[in-house]
Structures are given as structure tokens and as C-alpha cells.
Design a protein around this motif. Structure first.
Motif, mmCIF file in Angstrom:
data_model
loop_
_atom_site.group_PDB
_atom_site.id
_atom_site.type_symbol
_atom_site.label_atom_id
_atom_site.label_comp_id
_atom_site.label_asym_id
_atom_site.label_seq_id
_atom_site.Cartn_x
_atom_site.Cartn_y
_atom_site.Cartn_z
ATOM 1 N N GLN A 181 -11.583 3.725 -3.150
ATOM 2 C CA GLN A 181 -11.742 3.534 -1.712
ATOM 3 C C GLN A 181 -11.908 2.077 -1.303
ATOM 4 N N ILE A 219 -6.487 3.203 -4.549
ATOM 5 C CA ILE A 219 -7.262 3.112 -3.312
ATOM 6 C C ILE A 219 -7.935 4.440 -3.011
ATOM 7 N N GLN A 220 -7.253 5.544 -3.270
ATOM 8 C CA GLN A 220 -7.859 6.852 -3.038
ATOM 9 C C GLN A 220 -9.009 7.116 -4.001
ATOM 10 N N TYR A 261 -9.449 -1.226 -1.787
ATOM 11 C CA TYR A 261 -8.782 -1.745 -0.586
ATOM 12 C C TYR A 261 -9.061 -3.234 -0.401
ATOM 13 N N LYS A 271 -1.667 3.166 -4.135
ATOM 14 C CA LYS A 271 -2.195 4.200 -3.239
ATOM 15 C C LYS A 271 -3.191 5.088 -3.992
ATOM 16 N N PHE A 280 0.811 -1.217 0.000
ATOM 17 C CA PHE A 280 0.000 0.000 0.000
ATOM 18 C C PHE A 280 0.844 1.268 0.000
ATOM 19 N N ILE A 305 -8.648 6.348 4.607
ATOM 20 C CA ILE A 305 -10.092 6.474 4.400
ATOM 21 C C ILE A 305 -10.737 6.829 5.725
ATOM 22 N N GLU A 327 -3.778 2.282 6.752
ATOM 23 C CA GLU A 327 -3.151 1.965 5.476
ATOM 24 C C GLU A 327 -3.710 2.782 4.320
ATOM 25 N N THR A 328 -4.942 3.246 4.443
ATOM 26 C CA THR A 328 -5.556 3.921 3.305
ATOM 27 C C THR A 328 -5.844 5.394 3.542
ATOM 28 N N LEU A 371 -7.291 -0.657 8.286
ATOM 29 C CA LEU A 371 -7.874 -0.068 7.086
ATOM 30 C C LEU A 371 -7.665 1.442 7.087
ATOM 31 N N TRP A 384 -7.079 -5.214 -3.123
ATOM 32 C CA TRP A 384 -5.638 -5.292 -2.889
ATOM 33 C C TRP A 384 -5.314 -6.053 -1.609
ATOM 34 N N SER A 385 -6.184 -6.017 -0.632
ATOM 35 C CA SER A 385 -5.966 -6.825 0.575
ATOM 36 C C SER A 385 -6.054 -8.311 0.241
#
Length: 144
Positions: A80, A76-77, A84, A73, A67, A141, A138-139, A135, A87-88
Motif C-alpha cells: 500500500q 502496491i496492493q 506507493y 500494481k 503504475f 487504496i 492510481e492505486t 493516489l 514508486w512515486s
């Protein structure tokens, strides 16, 4: 967000369970029957063992840093929770694939080094356990 975390936890337990079950089957059932298919081929064993050591250590590093890569990255942005969760799952499956290759090495060569590599991967799974805090960390969010 809670639904995604519940799904990831279920997949996490399923993936780890498959690896544990596969290792148990190899250890208690298949090794008694086969006794190591390539146990006598030391050159092939050395090459495979060297490859698996590098793949295991490199794979763990990449999976744990996944990530941090700009492309991931950014995705994911943009997407969302969907990105996530995708990719997890990819992170867990990559580690599972490497674990299965190590189990295969143990089956083929009956060398305990492959068991140790498999144990290192199982310990690495603890860093991938899906939680709400992980979560968010790492993100980035926000809670929704």
C-alpha cells in the motif's frame, strides 16, 4: 495518507527545484566559461541528441504508465502506502535523471534541442504532482 502526500510534495518541489537551479547555473554561469566542450564534434552531438530524444520520449511514456505494470500494481496492493511512496519517488527520480542528462547535453553542445527536451520533461512533471485524488486513482487504496 496525508503524511505520505506531504512528503511526496516536498520531494517533488525539491526535485523540480534542483533541475531548475541546475539549468540556471549552466545557462548563466558555466556556458560563459566553457562555451560548449564538444560544440565542434557534430557526429557525437548527433548521436547524443538522437539518444536523448529517444530516452526522453520513452522515459516519459514509461514513467507515466508505471503504475499500470502488473508487478508494480501487485506490490502496491500488497504494501500500500509504502510501495506507493517508493514508486512515486522512483518516477520522479527517473524523470530528473533524464532532465539532468539533457542539461548535460546543453552544456556540452550548446544546442537548444536539449533545452526543449528539458522543457518537455518539466511539463511532464505536472502529471506527477502528488495529490490525494491521484493516489486513490492510481492505486485504488481507500482513504484511511
Amino acid at each position: 495518507m496525508n503524511q505520505i502526500i506531504k512528503q511526496l510534495k516536498l520531494l517533488f518541489y525539491l526535485i523540480v527545484g534542483v533541475s531548475l537551479l541546475l539549468m540556471a547555473v549552466v545557462e548563466f554561469l558555466l556556458l560563459d566559461i566553457s562555451g560548449g566542450l564538444f560544440a565542434d564534434d557534430k557526429q557525437f552531438e548527433f548521436v547524443y541528441q538522437s539518444f536523448m530524444i529517444l530516452l526522453t520520449l520513452g522515459g516519459i511514456y514509461v514513467v507515466l504508465r508505471l503504475f499500470k505494470f502488473e508487478g508494480i500494481k501487485k506490490r502496491i496492493q500488497e504494501h500500500q502506502l509504502t510501495a506507493y511512496s517508493r514508486w512515486s519517488l522512483i518516477r520522479m527520480l527517473v524523470l530528473e535523471g533524464i532532465a539532468i542528462l539533457n542539461i548535460g547535453g546543453y552544456f556540452l553542445f550548446v544546442n537548444s534541442s536539449f533545452v526543449y527536451l528539458w522543457l518537455i520533461i518539466m511539463l511532464s512533471f505536472s502529471f506527477l504532482y502528488p495529490t490525494r485524488e491521484r493516489l486513490i486513482n492510481e492505486t485504488g487504496i481507500d482513504e484511511k
